[in-house]
Design a protein around this motif. Sequence first.
Motif, PDB file in Angstrom:
ATOM      1  N   GLU B  20       0.840  -1.201   0.000  1.00  0.00           N
ATOM      2  CA  GLU B  20       0.000   0.000   0.000  1.00  0.00           C
ATOM      3  C   GLU B  20       0.872   1.247   0.000  1.00  0.00           C
ATOM      4  O   GLU B  20       1.936   1.272   0.608  1.00  0.00           O
ATOM      5  CB  GLU B  20      -0.896  -0.013   1.240  1.00  0.00           C
ATOM      6  CG  GLU B  20      -1.899  -1.145   1.168  1.00  0.00           C
ATOM      7  CD  GLU B  20      -2.883  -1.143   2.324  1.00  0.00           C
ATOM      8  OE1 GLU B  20      -2.790  -0.256   3.192  1.00  0.00           O
ATOM      9  OE2 GLU B  20      -3.735  -2.043   2.340  1.00  0.00           O
ATOM     10  N   ARG B  21       0.407   2.279  -0.671  1.00  0.00           N
ATOM     11  CA  ARG B  21       1.208   3.495  -0.736  1.00  0.00           C
ATOM     12  C   ARG B  21       1.199   4.207   0.620  1.00  0.00           C
ATOM     13  O   ARG B  21       0.195   4.156   1.339  1.00  0.00           O
ATOM     14  CB  ARG B  21       0.704   4.409  -1.846  1.00  0.00           C
ATOM     15  CG  ARG B  21      -0.704   4.884  -1.634  1.00  0.00           C
ATOM     16  CD  ARG B  21      -1.289   5.451  -2.909  1.00  0.00           C
ATOM     17  NE  ARG B  21      -0.849   6.820  -3.173  1.00  0.00           N
ATOM     18  CZ  ARG B  21      -1.042   7.433  -4.330  1.00  0.00           C
ATOM     19  NH1 ARG B  21      -1.650   6.788  -5.329  1.00  0.00           N
ATOM     20  NH2 ARG B  21      -0.644   8.658  -4.506  1.00  0.00           N
ATOM     21  N   GLY B  24      -1.709   6.507   1.315  1.00  0.00           N
ATOM     22  CA  GLY B  24      -3.000   5.927   0.941  1.00  0.00           C
ATOM     23  C   GLY B  24      -4.141   6.381   1.834  1.00  0.00           C
ATOM     24  O   GLY B  24      -5.173   6.866   1.348  1.00  0.00           O
ATOM     25  N   ALA B  25      -3.974   6.229   3.135  1.00  0.00           N
ATOM     26  CA  ALA B  25      -5.074   6.564   4.048  1.00  0.00           C
ATOM     27  C   ALA B  25      -5.471   8.031   3.898  1.00  0.00           C
ATOM     28  O   ALA B  25      -6.657   8.370   3.863  1.00  0.00           O
ATOM     29  CB  ALA B  25      -4.663   6.263   5.485  1.00  0.00           C
TER      30      ALA B  25
END
Lengths: 160, 766
Positions: B20-21, B24-25
């Motif tokens: 995940e980047r 992302g969040a």
Amino acid sequence: MAKIHVNTTINGAPTEFLCDANQTLLDVLRDNLGLTGSKEGCGSGDCGACSVMVNGRLVCSCLVLAPEAQGMKIETIEGMAEGDKLHPLQKKFVEMAALQCGICTPGFLIASKALLEKYPNPTEDEVRYWLAGNLCRCTGYDKIVTAVLDVAAEMRESAR
Amino acid sequence: MSEHRPNTEGKYKWIGTRPERPDGADKVTGRARFGADFSLPGQLIGKVLRSPHAHAVIKSIDTSKALALNGVKAVITAQDFPDQPNLIVPTGEMQVNMRDITRNIMAREKALYEGHPVAAVAAVSEAIAKQALSLIKVDYEVLPHVIDVAEAMKPDAPILHDHLLTEGANPPASKPSNIAKRIEFKKGDAKAGFAQAQVVIEKDYTTQAVHQGYIEPHATLASAAEDGQIQVWSTTQGHFQVRGFCARLLGLETSQIRVTPTEIGGGFGGKTVVYLEPLAMRLSQKSGKPVKMTMAREDVFRASGPAPGGNVKVKIGAMRDGRIVAAECIVEMQAGAFPGSPVGPACMCSFACYDIDNVYIEGFDVVSNRPKVAAYRAPGAPISAWAVESTLDILAQELDMDPIDLRLKNAAKEGTKTAYGVTFNTIGMVETLEAIRDSEHYKSPVKPGYGRGVAAGFWFNIGADSSAASHVGEDGSVTVISGNPDIGGSRASLALMAAEELGVDYNKVRPIIADTASIGFNFVTGGSRVTFATGLAVVNSVRDMIRELKVRAAKIWKIDPEAVIWEGGMAKPAGNQVGTFEPLSLADLAAQAGRTGGPINGHAQLNVTGAGPGFGVHCVDLKVDEDTGCVHVGRYTAAQDVGTAIHPSYVEGQLQGGAVQGIGWALNEEYIYNAKGKLDNPGFLDYRMPVASDLPKIETILVEVPNPQHPYGVRGVGEVPIIPPIAAVGNAVARATGVRMVDLPMSPPRLSEALDAARPMKMAAE
Ligand code: FES
Ligand code: FES
């Protein structure tokens, strides 16, 4: 010009604000209430970056006048996660790289959530047509559509 | 179906994975702050007054009434900026002249296009700012205008710049014209080549200006202090460029300006120049208050960098066996109101996919009354590729040859010398063609009613200046700092390389994008350089940090630093001969840092060369509605030699996004001007970009031919994908309908007209 006093519910919280008669709901969310998660890509209803739910209906908040929000229930991207728990769509978008720059993402998430609430079992074509009001210039839509279909399948699975 | 063919199977722990980047969040919760999301207490709203005319002398501007309006705190015009010398500076892959930039941000002697800024105000509210604009009186003397390139090149065309003598003209230019520059590339003897050819195909093509179409409009916030320091927040692909341009435009030192890049909502090359920033800074200086400015979508279309349209003549000569023996390409390209179209790269890329002995290429950079063009993904290349790859398809049809085989027969390889002089190192043109040839898509039969088109594309990719720093925190976690805005997941790719290099978990590495005062200079996020060049800077900064970590371990063990190795995220003795010591982790070394020499950091600064060029081959199946001229894209596959796919999902994303932009360019997108020289379609309703329901899945094939000049084999991947789609679509249209389109876009009205025109001929032929 006198300001208009408006009572609404935003992401579950009773919220009141003062606005001008010609302010849009998007302006009020962003400028008056500090909810900058809804984005302005066009201001003319053509990009979907400003998508919010008003009384359970998916709308472009740039096309809604703020005073019309009186008595309405509004849901924005800021209310999508529950506490520190991301909504399955939010999780999936990150997991599957369904965003590049991310400016369109709040709008796509709100629109996708509205889709799955209404049609939990969409075909790829249905997802593509439902999301046709949201512009994304980075991804070519491929990973967005796949993410939505994946979440739909997972949500059906866990509902069984 | 998407394929990833790694050449590095099992070699790496992190590279080639899809975590995940890091941001992302933030980006799925609305927390990430983009350009228009920044505000400061007491800020004013800035607005721009724009020229309603395509071409007009500005005789006078009276701002007194606007200034007198209650709530207006500052008004500026060109008089508020010092004039600039004739000085060329680089921006991304393009070049601009300071003399022109200052005239583009604010019209001086003349307004040169509809939407050209002529004044700006700052006021306590948007409503008052708008009212103030209506109170500014500009006395214009409207001049005849010219929009079309061919028109602009005529001797009797209205002249935009009285000083403009064609550079490179032969014979030298003696009087001003709209042709800013003529360029030429030669290899071998094209004339002799054509004389030898058994088949010669010649065709003229046109393309229209298109916009990058980033969903986030330009936005900035500037706050000037009384001591001359200015802070700026801007959505930009290059905050160091913003600093550099604005320092010049405002007569400041770069150290007086601190630019923080916001999250950026797309750029594609269009956010490598300045529009609002210098205005907001000047308004802030004059008013003593922070000033926020955003562009409306309409302004984005009218006044920010479209990509040019152009006219291209292509001539290709081949032998009956498909060997190309001569090629010629002549490109006339819109620069917009000021010189500097990407005609250079358009010319250089035109035949770069192929190994051809005799080549002649000529290009013209032409000004007209349009907004100054800006970079857009592989600037210029899609335009020449559309013409060249369409002509190749005609040749394949003429020779009755498979279009991939024709290209394979002529494909550039290691050692091929291009017409612009470079000899290729290791490249993947052949592998990419083979990937499409061998794909399930290409092997499948074409459905009835559909046509299949293929086309190729080439881009250089760039390196340039990058700085990076790595820090070990007190607990052993790592921060990696660089200075390129993350436009499509580059934080993830930088963190992956840092984790690989360090031998620690990807999630232990936090990538940060620093402002202009917090890291050394970085050239723009553009030219597909970040993962390559800034990636290299990050790798080097981590290596520098590892060197220091080894020194610290050596100190603790009281041995020679040379006798320490770094492996799996730990310092270890190089062998039993140096002594037996328990390996020291990052956390161990961080805990003892105070006693071994203080903080543990690494730095790197580089001018990166050795960018590996990229090649792409796309294949599309589509059908055309004979009545409406509407194209239905049924299947699409993009293959590309991507070097090493550091984070394959984001590499696929680059291929998919670029392909779809190319499809839009091919089918619908265009700037439409009316007779008065005004843009008729400055909105997403009438400037129609592809939406999800227009498209099928975009299948990808990542072919890994590593770049030998990068430790992980990285090649830039972002530019190439927009080059092949236009011709691939055109070739598929030709094969589906029998009608060869030469003018873009192949929109329903154009296509149905062409189909109608062909019908009687078709019927007669039957
Ligand atoms: S900003 Fe509302 S639809 Fe684009
Ligand atoms: S991710 Fe950039 S516009 Fe969708």
